[in-house]
Enzyme design. Structure first.
Site, PDB file in Angstrom:
ATOM      1  N   ARG A 101       0.828  -1.212   0.000  1.00  0.00           N
ATOM      2  CA  ARG A 101       0.000   0.000   0.000  1.00  0.00           C
ATOM      3  C   ARG A 101       0.862   1.262   0.000  1.00  0.00           C
ATOM      4  NH1 ARG A 101      -3.807   2.780   4.202  1.00  0.00           N
ATOM      5  NH2 ARG A 101      -5.284   3.751   2.759  1.00  0.00           N
ATOM      6  N   HIS A 113       0.682   4.485  -2.546  1.00  0.00           N
ATOM      7  CA  HIS A 113       0.534   5.884  -2.118  1.00  0.00           C
ATOM      8  C   HIS A 113       1.739   6.732  -2.513  1.00  0.00           C
ATOM      9  CE1 HIS A 113      -3.051   5.762   0.851  1.00  0.00           C
ATOM     10  NE2 HIS A 113      -3.165   4.795  -0.033  1.00  0.00           N
ATOM     11  N   ASN A 148      -3.028   9.543   4.344  1.00  0.00           N
ATOM     12  CA  ASN A 148      -1.892   8.667   4.639  1.00  0.00           C
ATOM     13  C   ASN A 148      -1.800   8.274   6.105  1.00  0.00           C
ATOM     14  OD1 ASN A 148      -0.923   8.513   2.000  1.00  0.00           O
ATOM     15  ND2 ASN A 148       0.114  10.496   2.179  1.00  0.00           N
ATOM     16  N   HIS A 184      -6.162  -5.767  -2.570  1.00  0.00           N
ATOM     17  CA  HIS A 184      -6.984  -5.931  -1.361  1.00  0.00           C
ATOM     18  C   HIS A 184      -7.303  -7.400  -1.086  1.00  0.00           C
ATOM     19  CE1 HIS A 184      -8.475  -1.483  -1.775  1.00  0.00           C
ATOM     20  NE2 HIS A 184      -7.229  -1.566  -1.331  1.00  0.00           N
TER      21      HIS A 184
HETATM   22  C1  HEM Z   1      -8.883   1.823  -6.088  1.00  0.00           C
HETATM   23  C2  HEM Z   1      -8.863   2.627  -5.073  1.00  0.00           C
HETATM   24  C3  HEM Z   1      -8.393   2.247  -3.701  1.00  0.00           C
HETATM   25  C4  HEM Z   1      -8.969   2.636  -2.544  1.00  0.00           C
HETATM   26  C5  HEM Z   1     -10.198   3.533  -2.375  1.00  0.00           C
HETATM   27  C6  HEM Z   1      -8.214   2.037  -1.473  1.00  0.00           C
HETATM   28  C7  HEM Z   1      -8.475   2.222  -0.144  1.00  0.00           C
HETATM   29  C8  HEM Z   1      -7.917   1.489   0.875  1.00  0.00           C
HETATM   30  C9  HEM Z   1      -8.288   1.584   2.257  1.00  0.00           C
HETATM   31  C10 HEM Z   1      -9.318   2.548   2.827  1.00  0.00           C
HETATM   32  C11 HEM Z   1      -7.562   0.671   2.942  1.00  0.00           C
HETATM   33  C12 HEM Z   1      -7.609   0.418   4.450  1.00  0.00           C
HETATM   34  C13 HEM Z   1      -6.611   1.311   5.142  1.00  0.00           C
HETATM   35  C14 HEM Z   1      -6.718   1.231   6.633  1.00  0.00           C
HETATM   36  O1  HEM Z   1      -7.773   1.504   7.173  1.00  0.00           O
HETATM   37  O2  HEM Z   1      -5.711   0.879   7.284  1.00  0.00           O
HETATM   38  C15 HEM Z   1      -6.726  -0.004   1.993  1.00  0.00           C
HETATM   39  C16 HEM Z   1      -5.846  -1.009   2.306  1.00  0.00           C
HETATM   40  C17 HEM Z   1      -4.964  -1.544   1.410  1.00  0.00           C
HETATM   41  N1  HEM Z   1      -4.771  -1.149   0.105  1.00  0.00           N
HETATM   42 FE1  HEM Z   1      -6.003   0.012  -0.956  1.00  0.00          FE
HETATM   43  N2  HEM Z   1      -7.199   1.290  -1.998  1.00  0.00           N
HETATM   44  C18 HEM Z   1      -7.253   1.394  -3.355  1.00  0.00           C
HETATM   45  C19 HEM Z   1      -6.355   0.835  -4.251  1.00  0.00           C
HETATM   46  C20 HEM Z   1      -5.234   0.128  -3.887  1.00  0.00           C
HETATM   47  C21 HEM Z   1      -4.149  -0.217  -4.773  1.00  0.00           C
HETATM   48  C22 HEM Z   1      -4.058   0.196  -6.233  1.00  0.00           C
HETATM   49  C23 HEM Z   1      -3.249  -0.938  -4.045  1.00  0.00           C
HETATM   50  C24 HEM Z   1      -1.929  -1.530  -4.459  1.00  0.00           C
HETATM   51  C25 HEM Z   1      -1.641  -1.948  -5.653  1.00  0.00           C
HETATM   52  C26 HEM Z   1      -3.793  -1.056  -2.702  1.00  0.00           C
HETATM   53  C27 HEM Z   1      -3.225  -1.778  -1.687  1.00  0.00           C
HETATM   54  C28 HEM Z   1      -3.771  -1.898  -0.423  1.00  0.00           C
HETATM   55  C29 HEM Z   1      -3.307  -2.859   0.562  1.00  0.00           C
HETATM   56  C30 HEM Z   1      -2.241  -3.929   0.362  1.00  0.00           C
HETATM   57  C31 HEM Z   1      -4.052  -2.627   1.722  1.00  0.00           C
HETATM   58  C32 HEM Z   1      -3.916  -3.329   3.078  1.00  0.00           C
HETATM   59  C33 HEM Z   1      -3.001  -2.487   3.936  1.00  0.00           C
HETATM   60  C34 HEM Z   1      -2.646  -3.106   5.267  1.00  0.00           C
HETATM   61  O3  HEM Z   1      -3.135  -4.168   5.646  1.00  0.00           O
HETATM   62  O4  HEM Z   1      -1.807  -2.473   5.981  1.00  0.00           O
HETATM   63  N3  HEM Z   1      -4.977  -0.367  -2.646  1.00  0.00           N
HETATM   64  N4  HEM Z   1      -6.953   0.518   0.747  1.00  0.00           N
HETATM   65 CA   LIG Z   2       5.681   9.942  -4.667  1.00  0.00          CA
END
Ligand code: HEM
Ligand SMILES: [Ca+2]
Ligand SMILES: [Ca+2]
Length: 363
Positions: A95, A99, A129, A229
């Site tokens: 993630r 970002h 972030n 995800h």
């Molecule tokens: C398409 C739009 C996206 C939205 C709206 C989004 C939003 C989010 C949100 C809200 C979380 C939870 C964060 C938290 O509460 O700790 C999350 C987790 C995560 N996102 Fe996304 N995300 C998106 C796309 C992506 C992309 C493109 C990637 C990587 C290629 C990604 C990788 C991850 C990963 C791996 C997690 C888990 C993080 C953890 O367990 O620490 N996301 N995302």
């Molecule tokens: Ca950058």
């Protein structure tokens, strides 16, 4: 002990253990569901492919072949140890890479620490972030220290982050792919650049398609990269409105499976809950990098509104169905998406620096 269990127990010895325990309770509850598929009355496909920002292709696989030929191995020894000792580092680092790349390109701008007393905020301090896990920043610092030890001053933090993210995808059971290198690190990190460049959990599919398109990424890249995800966790506040007051209706989101709704409401009460509680983004296999994420969307088991929306929207629905069909197809599209994302606005030459400490600019 099976791998899931050992992860479970190793998580209990970390400070995050208690929270992880709570979320795993909900996971075990949810994973026993037999999802009911609901027919969703929606229109048919509409073509949403549009390209704007050019993708730069000036990175190379052998960028460090003379200066630090063993860079991938140095990094993988650290990522493997981190994944074993602190498994949450995996999703957190993937993630972090996302970002970084979406704000001013893949230039490690996200890694710059706040300057005490400064009125100018860096990217890390912005709302979008705030949930980036400390484990991810720690991992990058550990990896970078190992690289500096062998190849001082040669390998950028931006490359380190790209390679570490790839390692964690693979360690979690996802595809292995080669990472092109040669990114320079940013000379600034400006909080003001964050907001318009990252998605929100209430973004519409049209907004997501537009944002990704502005980075040179197609709707297929959007759907494939959202497949990240398939591992990791989300804090309750990121999906709470779906549980209690979806889009101001004072009702839950009708596109959420009733049993998932019940389980999530238990973990995430409307009032007085613990803000640190998290739930798995993929309720079936939260530690396994597989295509179960897409099957979830087809059975109303998506966690974030943006995840579920990818299936609800007729433009992206066929893509969800396509990637959900088989793992190889998902892996291939995910790798293509990561390669493109990893090349967003890459800095070369004097436009960037190679930091020694990823949290500080060179002085
Ligand atoms: C398409 C739009 C996206 C939205 C709206 C989004 C939003 C989010 C949100 C809200 C979380 C939870 C964060 C938290 O509460 O700790 C999350 C987790 C995560 N996102 Fe996304 N995300 C998106 C796309 C992506 C992309 C493109 C990637 C990587 C290629 C990604 C990788 C991850 C990963 C791996 C997690 C888990 C993080 C953890 O367990 O620490 N996301 N995302
Ligand atoms: Ca950058
Ligand atoms: Ca999974």
């Amino acid at each position: 002990m099976n791998p899931k269990r050992s992860l479970f127990f190793s998580s209990l010895v970390s400070p995050m253990g208690a929270l992880l325990y709570l979320l795993l309770l909900s996971f075990f509850f949810v994973s026993s569901l037999v999802p009911t598929s609901q027919a969703l009355a929606l229109g048919t496909n509409a073509n949403a492919t549009r390209r704007r920002a050019p993708v730069h292709h000036d990175l190379s696989l052998d960028f460090y072949s003379k200066t630090c030929p063993q860079v991938d191995q140095i990094i993988s020894s650290v990522t493997a140890a981190r994944y074993r000792d602190s498994p949450t580092s995996g999703p957190a680092t993937i993630r972090l890479f996302f970002h970084d790349c979406f704000v001013e390109g893949c230039d490690a701008s996200i890694l710059i620490a706040p300057t005490p007393g400064s009125i100018n905020k860096v990217e890390r301090e912005m709302e979008e972030n705030k949930n980036l896990a400390a484990e991810a920043f720690d991992t990058v610092n550990m990896v970078k220290a190992a690289v500096e030890n062998k190849c001082p001053g040669l390998v950028s933090c931006a490359d380190v982050l790209a390679i570490a993210a790839r390692d964690f995808v693979h360690l979690a059971g996802g595809p292995y792919y080669t990472v092109k290198k040669g990114r320079k690190d940013s000379k600034v990190s400006l909080g003001g650049k964050v907001h318009p460049n990252l998605p929100r959990t209430n973004s519409t599919v049209a907004e997501l398609v537009r944002l990704f398109s502005s980075k040179g990424l197609s709707p297929l890249d959007l759907v494939a990269l959202s497949g990240a995800h398939t591992i990791g966790f989300s804090h309750c506040d990121q999906f709470a409105s779906r549980l209690y007051d979806f889009r101001g209706t004072k009702r839950p989101d009708p596109a959420m499976d009733a049993r998932l709704l019940k389980a999530l409401r238990m973990s995430c009460p409307q009032f007085g809950g613990n803000a640190d509680v998290v739930a798995p983004c993929d309720v079936q296999t939260p530690f396994q990098f597989d295509h179960a994420y897409y099957a979830n969307l087809e059975t109303n088991l998506g966690l974030l509104a943006t995840d579920q929306a990818l299936f609800l929207d007729p433009r992206t629905r066929p893509l969800v169905q396509d990637l959900g069909r088989d793992k190889a197809r998902f892996f291939q599209a995910f790798v293509a998406g990561m390669e493109k994302m990893g090349q967003i606005r890459v800095k070369k030459g004097k436009r960037g620096e190679i930091r020694k400490d990823c949290t500080k600019h060179l002085t």
